[in-house]
Design a protein around this motif. Structure first.
Motif, PDB file in Angstrom:
ATOM      1  N   GLU A  91      40.774   8.341  39.442  1.00 52.44           N
ATOM      2  CA  GLU A  91      40.518   8.283  40.675  1.00 52.44           C
ATOM      3  C   GLU A  91      41.967   7.632  41.344  1.00 52.44           C
ATOM      4  OE1 GLU A  91      37.207   7.328  43.356  1.00 52.44           O
ATOM      5  OE2 GLU A  91      37.209   7.469  41.167  1.00 52.44           O
ATOM      6  N   LYS A  92      42.637   7.546  41.252  1.00 52.31           N
ATOM      7  CA  LYS A  92      44.317   7.352  42.339  1.00 52.31           C
ATOM      8  C   LYS A  92      44.529   8.635  42.208  1.00 52.31           C
ATOM      9  CE  LYS A  92      45.046   2.943  42.366  1.00 52.31           C
ATOM     10  NZ  LYS A  92      44.769   2.192  42.788  1.00 52.31           N
ATOM     11  N   ARG A 117      42.314  11.243  44.771  1.00 55.83           N
ATOM     12  CA  ARG A 117      42.284  10.749  46.482  1.00 55.83           C
ATOM     13  C   ARG A 117      43.442  11.675  46.742  1.00 55.83           C
ATOM     14  NH1 ARG A 117      43.135   5.252  45.624  1.00 55.83           N
ATOM     15  NH2 ARG A 117      40.837   5.078  45.948  1.00 55.83           N
ATOM     16  N   THR A 122      42.846  15.068  45.894  1.00 54.00           N
ATOM     17  CA  THR A 122      42.677  15.537  47.839  1.00 54.00           C
ATOM     18  C   THR A 122      42.980  15.823  49.355  1.00 54.00           C
ATOM     19  OG1 THR A 122      40.316  14.581  47.010  1.00 54.00           O
ATOM     20  CG2 THR A 122      40.516  15.160  49.261  1.00 54.00           C
ATOM     21  N   ILE A 123      43.653  14.502  48.963  1.00 57.57           N
ATOM     22  CA  ILE A 123      45.099  14.060  50.276  1.00 57.57           C
ATOM     23  C   ILE A 123      45.680  15.592  50.513  1.00 57.57           C
ATOM     24  CG2 ILE A 123      46.728  13.328  51.281  1.00 57.57           C
ATOM     25  CD1 ILE A 123      45.870  10.878  51.119  1.00 57.57           C
TER      26      ILE A 123
END
Length: 441
Positions: A284-285, A288, A291-292
């Motif tokens: 999950e991290k 994130r 994506t960034i």
């Protein structure tokens, strides 16, 4: 962990400054010299990079494996001396490779013997400083490692800048870089920053020599897929294409800088997450972060693609020759976007102790990618150079990710690449109209 993050930022920041300085200098050379001379610069730079890659291939990795068996300070000092001795042997091989390349009938202009020697010195010392940085890092002397990785090349680049400013010659760049590297070597040896003793007896270097064969092959393939591609371009196409490839590849280093910096910052955090969270929460991290990262790559790349044609037109000089390279730059930028799954899965291989399998995946995917790249060059012409680079990145990402997904049930980080590519395309499409507007004014 706090000091680890601090040093990670320090490594990333100094690497960024160094690459930024090199980037500015390479672009300034393109502005200052003719297309023919810039093509020669590209060939010489690729050769220096090849010498640096081959001269240090696998030595630091072998030392890491042997380091834990050498517990006393005296044994470790001996191990580092053996590493330096192995470096001398590999440097000799790299020098022979360079001599053979200089003998090839690909040089449109004669290269002075002093410039050839400077290319060799610059490449060998670049590899030596990298090796020394790895050795002192094993002793957790991070400030010394940062100094070796930053001060040495920056000294070379600064003197190269002044040499080119005075003589306006491609050869002056390599002569200046060699002089700066030699001065850095003298300064570090006097200050004893690094290890400067050499053990060259064949029996002593045998433990390292036996393990570096695969690393040499991988390093050579990696070089061919990167800067070494310049020679393939030279064999298949014209010197103008060599100059354009050198310029475009230099521009793409912006993406390399952004990707490396963000990955270096995320690496320590990922190590901590692996030891504290379950796989689903880690992923999950990861999603994130990547994506960034894709958004960051996309924003910076889109600005470059938007402003590039107009900027080259305004600056003028010999840079005006490169005004129509937006498509080529866009394709190379996309190669970094599709590398996000590679960076994602690579962390798992390294942290969980699957470095050997990762090596095999890199070896096979690079070999296949090079073959595909050659076919694309033959079928598509010069644009195949850049499409081939993109294809290599896709093959490497998919090869490593597919195995990692089966092993650790990873999720495909597709959002980051998609965002980056969309932003690249938007910037690339808006760049030519902005150029027309600038010309109209």
């Amino acid at each position: 962990m706090k000091s680890l993050v601090t040093y990670s930022f320090l490594y990333a920041g100094t690497a960024g400054l160094q690459k930024a300085l090199g980037f500015v200098l390479y672009i300034w050379l393109a502005y200052s010299v003719t297309v023919t001379d810039y093509a020669t610069f590209g060939l010489l730079l690729a050769l220096q990079s090849g010498v640096a890659t081959l001269a240090g291939a696998g030595i630091a990795d072998s030392v890491v494996g042997l380091f834990r068996h050498n517990n006393s300070k005296q044994l470790r000092t001996t191990l580092f001396s053996i590493a330096n001795g192995s470096f001398l042997y590999l440097s000799t091989v790299a020098g022979i490779m360079a001599i053979l390349i200089f003998a090839l009938p690909i040089w449109d202009k004669p290269v002075a013997i002093t410039v050839k020697l400077a290319v060799l010195i610059g490449g060998v010392l670049t590899a030596f400083f990298t090796l020394q940085a790895a050795l002192v890092r094993l002793e957790e002397r991070h400030l010394a490692s940062v100094a070796l990785l930053f001060i040495a090349p920056v000294t070379g680049l600064c003197i190269a800048f002044f040499a080119v400013y005075i003589w306006r010659d491609v050869g002056a760049f390599f002569s200046g870089f060699a002089v700066g590297s030699l001065l850095a070597y003298l300064a570090f040896s006097v200050a004893r920053v690094g290890h400067f003793s050499f053990e060259v007896r064949p029996a002593d270097v045998e433990p390292i020599r036996k393990t570096i064969g695969p690393y040499i092959f991988i390093a050579f393939l990696a070089w061919i897929a990167g800067y070494g591609n310049t020679y393939i371009v030279k064999f298949l196409f014209s010197e103008n294409d060599v100059a354009r490839f050198t310029f475009v590849y230099t521009l793409s280093s912006i993406m390399h800088l952004v990707a490396t910096s963000t990955n270096q910052v995320w690496g320590p955090r990922f190590i901590r997450l692996v030891s504290t969270l379950n796989r689903a929460d880690i992923e999950e991290k990861n999603m994130r972060f990547y994506t960034i990262q894709g958004l960051t790559l996309g924003l910076i790349g889109s600005v470059v693609l938007l402003l590039l044609p107009a900027a080259l037109n305004v600056i003028g000089g010999n840079l005006s020759y490169y005004q129509d390279i937006n498509i080529e730059v866009l394709i190379l930028f996309c190669g970094y976007a599709v590398s996000i799954p590679w960076w994602h899965s690579q962390n798992y291989y390294i942290v969980l102790g699957f470095g050997g399998i990762l090596k095999n995946h890199v070896l096979s995917s690079t070999a296949i990618g090079l073959g595909v790249g050659l076919v694309l060059m033959k079928l598509l012409g010069p644009i195949g150079i850049y499409v081939g680079f993109l294809a290599q990145a896709i093959i490497r990402s998919m090869t490593t990710f597919i195995w990692a997904r089966k092993q650790w049930h990873l999720r495909l980080a597709w959002q980051g690449p998609l965002i980056a590519i969309c932003l690249f395309v938007a910037g690339g499409l808006c760049g030519p109209p902005l150029l027309t507007l600038v010309k109209g004014q």
